[in-house]
Design an enzyme around this catalytic site. Structure first.
Site, PDB file in Angstrom:
ATOM      1  N   THR A   2       0.831  -1.203   0.000  1.00  0.00           N
ATOM      2  CA  THR A   2       0.000   0.000   0.000  1.00  0.00           C
ATOM      3  C   THR A   2       0.866   1.254   0.000  1.00  0.00           C
ATOM      4  O   THR A   2       1.993   1.222   0.478  1.00  0.00           O
ATOM      5  CB  THR A   2      -0.841  -0.065   1.291  1.00  0.00           C
ATOM      6  OG1 THR A   2      -1.752  -1.140   1.137  1.00  0.00           O
ATOM      7  CG2 THR A   2      -1.572   1.207   1.619  1.00  0.00           C
ATOM      8  N   GLY A  48      -4.777  -5.337   7.186  1.00  0.00           N
ATOM      9  CA  GLY A  48      -5.824  -4.354   7.415  1.00  0.00           C
ATOM     10  C   GLY A  48      -6.839  -4.696   8.478  1.00  0.00           C
ATOM     11  O   GLY A  48      -7.314  -3.818   9.205  1.00  0.00           O
TER      12      GLY A  48
END
Ligand code: ASP
Length: 330
Positions: free
Chosen positions: A179, A232
């Site tokens: 990310t 996440g």
């Protein structure tokens, strides 16, 4: 309260780097992209633009670069699609925008910003987000634009592993991060944060990670800005980015300690892993992570980009950064 400050920009290109899997060519390309992102973002700050401008300028560079898991080069879902999430937050206004589950938006971070600035909402998903992109003129591309052979092979590998195990182990999962994110402090002393991602390799379609969830992977207020990268689900359950900022602005915990407590203690104690970048209104920088490495960099008062990849590499944040006028500090 805002005050004149020396601008600072901090970026990440994901945690979970595995040293033995990095080729010298990849390393060079990653360092060059991080440097370009820092320079482009910092140019905005120097020109007197807002923190949010620096955040989106830096993130679009990384989204366009196939070495990162955001925009072009995003990982694939289990069923072989690129499904992206992104968010931005302006710490000076507490306004935020985010998108999740988009397949055709060239730069999801620009759509997140458009949601913040041009809609009455904070978050749009899937077809609704893409219809909104069309309306406001955010560029759409054919889904094949995002595909890279390397990410496709990563999915094939995960599918083979899936056949053997019900769940990924930590180590397997760590390989799939990447990310991108940015946090910035502008000349007015305002902070902003942004994060963009393809999510996790082999994720179930429709799965939404922490990156587009305000407070989980992305958060900024008047005293603190955070962008996370990692597994996440754990960042969501710890409301990680907000948790770091609350410790800083409400409990007066120094930024580095607050970030390390949440990222390197709380998340691993629950079984998660990853990293984050954090910045406070005095220009202090924290870049904690508990994986082999994290693509990361910062640029401060001297305008010199600093980039690092591995854990044993000096990223220049061991000592406090030169801070701006701290008279109005939170
Ligand atoms: N945090 C991202 C997610 O779970 C993955 C990453 O950081 O690479 O979607």
């Amino acid at each position: 309260m805002s005050h004149a400050s020396a601008p600072v920009l901090v970026i990440h290109g994901g945690a979970g780097v595995i040293k033995r899997e990095m080729s010298p060519a990849r390393e060079r390309a990653v360092r060059a992209a991080l440097t370009l992102a820092l320079k482009n973002g910092y140019a905005q700050l120097k020109a007197g633009k807002q923190a949010i401008d620096a955040v989106t300028a830096a993130i679009t560079v990384l989204e366009d670069d196939p070495n990162f898991n955001a925009g072009k080069g995003s990982v694939f879902t289990h069923d072989g699609k690129n499904e992206m999430d992104a968010a931005v937050m302006d710490g000076s206004t507490l306004e935020a925008g985010s998108v999740a589950g988009v397949h055709r938006v060239k730069n999801p971070i620009l759509l997140a910003r458009a949601v913040m600035e041009k809609s009455q909402h904070v978050m749009l998903v899937g077809d609704g987000a893409e219809e909104f992109a069309r309306e406001v003129g955010v560029e759409l591309v054919d889904p094949s634009y995002f595909r890279t052979e390397e990410r496709w092979q990563q999915l094939q590998k995960a599918l083979r592993e899936d056949a053997g195990h019900a769940k990924h182990t930590d180590v397997e999962t760590a390989k799939h991060f990447g990310t991108v994110g940015a946090v910035a402090l502008d000349l007015q002393g305002h902070l902003a944060a942004g994060t963009s991602t393809g999510g996790m390799n082999d994720k179930r379609f429709g799965r939404v990670g922490d990156s587009p969830l305000i407070g989980a992977g992305t958060y900024a207020n008047s005293g603190c800005a955070v962008s996370g990268t990692g597994w996440g689900e754990y960042y969501i359950r710890t409301v990680a980015a907000h948790e770091v900022c609350m410790r800083v602005t409400q409990m007066r915990v120094p930024l580095k300690r607050a970030a390390a407590e949440v990222i390197n203690q709380e998340i691993p104690s629950m079984g998660g892993n990853g990293g984050a970048i954090a910045l406070d209104a005095d220009g202090h920088v924290a870049m904690p992570f508990n994986t082999d490495g994290m693509y990361r960099g910062w640029i401060g008062a001297d305008g010199v980009p600093h980039v690092a990849i591995y854990g044993d590499e000096n990223d220049g944040t061991a000592d406090p950064l030169p801070s701006g006028d701290s008279s109005g500090s939170p």
